[in-house]
Design a protein around this motif. Structure first.
Motif, PDB file in Angstrom:
ATOM      1  N   HIS A  95       0.706  -1.221   0.078  1.00 18.21           N
ATOM      2  CA  HIS A  95       0.116  -0.125   0.047  1.00 18.21           C
ATOM      3  C   HIS A  95       0.902   1.191  -0.135  1.00 18.21           C
ATOM      4  O   HIS A  95       1.790   1.092   0.623  1.00 18.21           O
ATOM      5  N   CYS A 133      -4.779   5.255  -0.091  1.00 17.41           N
ATOM      6  CA  CYS A 133      -3.816   4.588  -0.993  1.00 17.41           C
ATOM      7  C   CYS A 133      -3.895   4.899  -2.333  1.00 17.41           C
ATOM      8  O   CYS A 133      -4.936   4.987  -3.035  1.00 17.41           O
ATOM      9  N   MET A 135      -1.691   3.313  -4.572  1.00 13.54           N
ATOM     10  CA  MET A 135      -1.263   2.269  -5.360  1.00 13.54           C
ATOM     11  C   MET A 135      -2.163   1.092  -5.619  1.00 13.54           C
ATOM     12  O   MET A 135      -2.926   0.923  -4.704  1.00 13.54           O
ATOM     13  N   PHE A 136      -2.395   0.893  -7.043  1.00 14.36           N
ATOM     14  CA  PHE A 136      -3.718  -0.356  -6.915  1.00 14.36           C
ATOM     15  C   PHE A 136      -3.329  -1.483  -6.452  1.00 14.36           C
ATOM     16  O   PHE A 136      -2.519  -2.424  -7.006  1.00 14.36           O
ATOM     17  N   CYS A 137      -3.609  -1.670  -5.166  1.00 16.05           N
ATOM     18  CA  CYS A 137      -3.210  -2.699  -4.338  1.00 16.05           C
ATOM     19  C   CYS A 137      -3.846  -4.044  -4.769  1.00 16.05           C
ATOM     20  O   CYS A 137      -3.281  -5.061  -4.627  1.00 16.05           O
ATOM     21  N   HIS A 141      -9.259  -1.811  -3.494  1.00 14.74           N
ATOM     22  CA  HIS A 141      -8.135  -0.819  -3.494  1.00 14.74           C
ATOM     23  C   HIS A 141      -8.945   0.541  -3.000  1.00 14.74           C
ATOM     24  O   HIS A 141      -8.752   1.093  -2.003  1.00 14.74           O
TER      25      HIS A 141
HETATM   26 CU   LIG Z   1      -4.470   0.661  -2.740  1.00 17.31          CU
END
Ligand SMILES: [Cu+2]
Length: 165
Positions: A95, A133, A135-137, A141
Protein backbone atom coordinates in the motif's frame (compact mmCIF):
# COMPACT_ATOMS: atom_id res chain seq x y z
CA UNK A 1 18.13 -40.15 37.02
CA UNK A 2 20.44 -37.48 35.71
CA UNK A 3 18.96 -37.87 32.24
CA UNK A 4 15.47 -37.45 33.72
CA UNK A 5 16.46 -34.21 35.45
CA UNK A 6 17.95 -32.93 32.20
CA UNK A 7 14.75 -33.85 30.38
CA UNK A 8 12.64 -31.92 32.90
CA UNK A 9 14.97 -28.95 32.58
CA UNK A 10 14.75 -29.06 28.77
CA UNK A 11 10.95 -29.24 28.82
CA UNK A 12 10.87 -26.35 31.29
CA UNK A 13 13.14 -24.28 29.06
CA UNK A 14 10.95 -24.94 26.02
CA UNK A 15 7.77 -23.99 27.90
CA UNK A 16 9.47 -20.84 29.20
CA UNK A 17 10.63 -19.86 25.71
CA UNK A 18 7.19 -20.50 24.22
CA UNK A 19 5.49 -18.22 26.73
CA UNK A 20 8.14 -15.61 27.54
CA UNK A 21 9.11 -14.72 23.97
CA UNK A 22 5.57 -13.91 22.72
CA UNK A 23 4.80 -12.03 25.95
CA UNK A 24 8.00 -10.01 25.58
CA UNK A 25 7.22 -9.19 21.93
CA UNK A 26 3.72 -8.16 22.94
CA UNK A 27 5.00 -5.92 25.73
CA UNK A 28 7.73 -4.49 23.52
CA UNK A 29 5.25 -3.64 20.72
CA UNK A 30 2.94 -1.91 23.16
CA UNK A 31 5.64 0.16 24.83
CA UNK A 32 8.25 0.83 22.17
CA UNK A 33 6.62 3.78 20.40
CA UNK A 34 5.51 5.44 23.62
CA UNK A 35 9.09 5.49 24.85
CA UNK A 36 10.52 6.53 21.51
CA UNK A 37 8.15 9.44 20.85
CA UNK A 38 7.28 10.50 24.39
CA UNK A 39 4.22 9.96 26.56
CA UNK A 40 2.39 12.96 25.08
CA UNK A 41 2.55 11.68 21.48
CA UNK A 42 -0.73 10.50 19.96
CA UNK A 43 0.15 7.09 18.61
CA UNK A 44 -2.15 5.31 16.17
CA UNK A 45 -1.42 1.76 15.16
CA UNK A 46 -3.21 1.08 11.90
CA UNK A 47 -3.41 -1.92 9.64
CA UNK A 48 -4.26 -1.67 5.96
CA UNK A 49 -5.90 -4.76 4.55
CA UNK A 50 -6.60 -5.55 0.95
CA UNK A 51 -8.73 -8.51 1.69
CA UNK A 52 -11.41 -6.44 3.43
CA UNK A 53 -10.48 -3.24 1.62
CA UNK A 54 -10.11 -1.12 4.71
CA UNK A 55 -7.86 0.43 7.28
CA UNK A 56 -8.41 -0.56 10.87
CA UNK A 57 -7.11 0.11 14.37
CA UNK A 58 -7.97 -3.45 15.37
CA UNK A 59 -5.23 -5.99 15.60
CA UNK A 60 -5.28 -8.05 12.42
CA UNK A 61 -3.89 -11.54 12.68
CA UNK A 62 -4.50 -14.87 11.02
CA UNK A 63 -7.68 -15.60 12.96
CA UNK A 64 -9.57 -12.47 11.89
CA UNK A 65 -7.84 -11.70 8.61
CA UNK A 66 -9.88 -14.29 6.76
CA UNK A 67 -13.14 -13.67 8.61
CA UNK A 68 -12.85 -9.90 8.19
CA UNK A 69 -14.04 -9.18 11.71
CA UNK A 70 -12.14 -5.97 12.20
CA UNK A 71 -13.70 -2.55 12.05
CA UNK A 72 -13.18 0.05 9.35
CA UNK A 73 -11.35 3.11 10.60
CA UNK A 74 -13.22 6.18 9.46
CA UNK A 75 -11.01 8.87 10.94
CA UNK A 76 -8.55 9.65 13.65
CA UNK A 77 -9.12 12.85 15.55
CA UNK A 78 -6.39 14.92 17.12
CA UNK A 79 -6.04 18.44 18.41
CA UNK A 80 -4.01 21.24 16.93
CA UNK A 81 -0.41 21.01 18.06
CA UNK A 82 -0.52 17.30 18.84
CA UNK A 83 2.47 15.22 17.98
CA UNK A 84 0.99 12.40 15.91
CA UNK A 85 2.67 9.09 15.20
CA UNK A 86 1.19 6.78 12.58
CA UNK A 87 2.37 3.20 12.75
CA UNK A 88 0.93 1.74 9.58
CA UNK A 89 1.18 -1.94 8.86
CA UNK A 90 0.09 -3.78 5.76
CA UNK A 91 -1.65 -7.07 6.36
CA UNK A 92 -1.15 -8.23 2.79
CA UNK A 93 -0.27 -6.26 -0.33
CA UNK A 94 1.86 -3.17 -0.92
CA UNK A 95 0.00 0.00 0.00
CA UNK A 96 1.16 3.52 -0.66
CA UNK A 97 -0.70 6.25 1.19
CA UNK A 98 -0.61 9.89 0.31
CA UNK A 99 -2.06 12.93 1.98
CA UNK A 100 -2.12 16.61 1.05
CA UNK A 101 1.34 18.15 1.39
CA UNK A 102 -0.06 20.78 3.80
CA UNK A 103 0.04 18.16 6.51
CA UNK A 104 3.84 17.87 6.29
CA UNK A 105 3.98 14.08 6.50
CA UNK A 106 6.82 12.11 4.96
CA UNK A 107 5.39 10.73 1.71
CA UNK A 108 4.42 8.27 0.51
CA UNK A 109 3.52 6.16 3.53
CA UNK A 110 4.38 2.98 1.70
CA UNK A 111 4.83 -0.52 2.99
CA UNK A 112 5.02 -3.98 1.52
CA UNK A 113 2.82 -6.77 2.81
CA UNK A 114 3.65 -7.61 6.42
CA UNK A 115 5.84 -4.54 6.78
CA UNK A 116 5.27 -1.43 8.88
CA UNK A 117 5.96 2.21 8.13
CA UNK A 118 6.20 4.79 10.89
CA UNK A 119 5.73 8.50 10.24
CA UNK A 120 5.39 11.32 12.72
CA UNK A 121 4.25 14.90 12.31
CA UNK A 122 2.94 17.86 14.22
CA UNK A 123 -0.76 18.45 13.61
CA UNK A 124 -0.37 22.18 13.09
CA UNK A 125 -3.02 22.87 10.44
CA UNK A 126 -6.63 22.18 11.46
CA UNK A 127 -8.81 20.49 8.88
CA UNK A 128 -9.93 17.16 7.54
CA UNK A 129 -7.34 15.30 5.50
CA UNK A 130 -7.98 12.28 3.33
CA UNK A 131 -5.21 9.69 3.49
CA UNK A 132 -5.69 7.28 0.64
CA UNK A 133 -3.84 4.43 -0.93
CA UNK A 134 -2.54 5.57 -4.30
CA UNK A 135 -1.20 2.24 -5.45
CA UNK A 136 -3.58 -0.20 -7.07
CA UNK A 137 -3.12 -2.81 -4.38
CA UNK A 138 -6.11 -5.06 -5.07
CA UNK A 139 -9.72 -5.10 -6.20
CA UNK A 140 -10.78 -3.55 -2.85
CA UNK A 141 -8.28 -0.72 -3.33
CA UNK A 142 -11.01 1.95 -3.37
CA UNK A 143 -11.79 1.23 0.30
CA UNK A 144 -8.24 1.60 1.59
CA UNK A 145 -8.34 5.09 3.05
CA UNK A 146 -8.96 6.98 6.27
CA UNK A 147 -9.12 10.57 7.41
CA UNK A 148 -7.10 12.62 9.81
CA UNK A 149 -9.16 15.29 11.47
CA UNK A 150 -7.28 18.06 13.22
CA UNK A 151 -9.50 20.05 15.53
CA UNK A 152 -8.85 23.70 16.12
CA UNK A 153 -8.32 23.16 19.84
CA UNK A 154 -5.02 23.45 21.64
CA UNK A 155 -3.48 20.07 22.43
CA UNK A 156 -3.35 20.72 26.18
CA UNK A 157 -7.10 21.31 26.31
CA UNK A 158 -8.32 19.31 29.32
CA UNK A 159 -11.88 19.12 28.03
CA UNK A 160 -10.91 17.53 24.75
CA UNK A 161 -8.63 15.07 26.50
CA UNK A 162 -11.53 14.01 28.70
CA UNK A 163 -13.64 13.54 25.56
CA UNK A 164 -11.02 11.27 24.07
CA UNK A 165 -11.25 8.81 26.97
CU1 LIG B 1 -4.50 0.50 -2.79
Amino acid sequence: MKAKAREILAVGAVIFALTAVPLWIWWYEDNYFGRRYGADAKIFKLTASCRQGRVTVDRVAGYNYWSGKFRRLDKITVNKGDKVVLVVKSADATHSFRVKPELNVEQPIEMEGGHTKVVDFIADKPGSYLVECTMFCCTSHHGVFFRIEILDKPSKDNLSQAENK
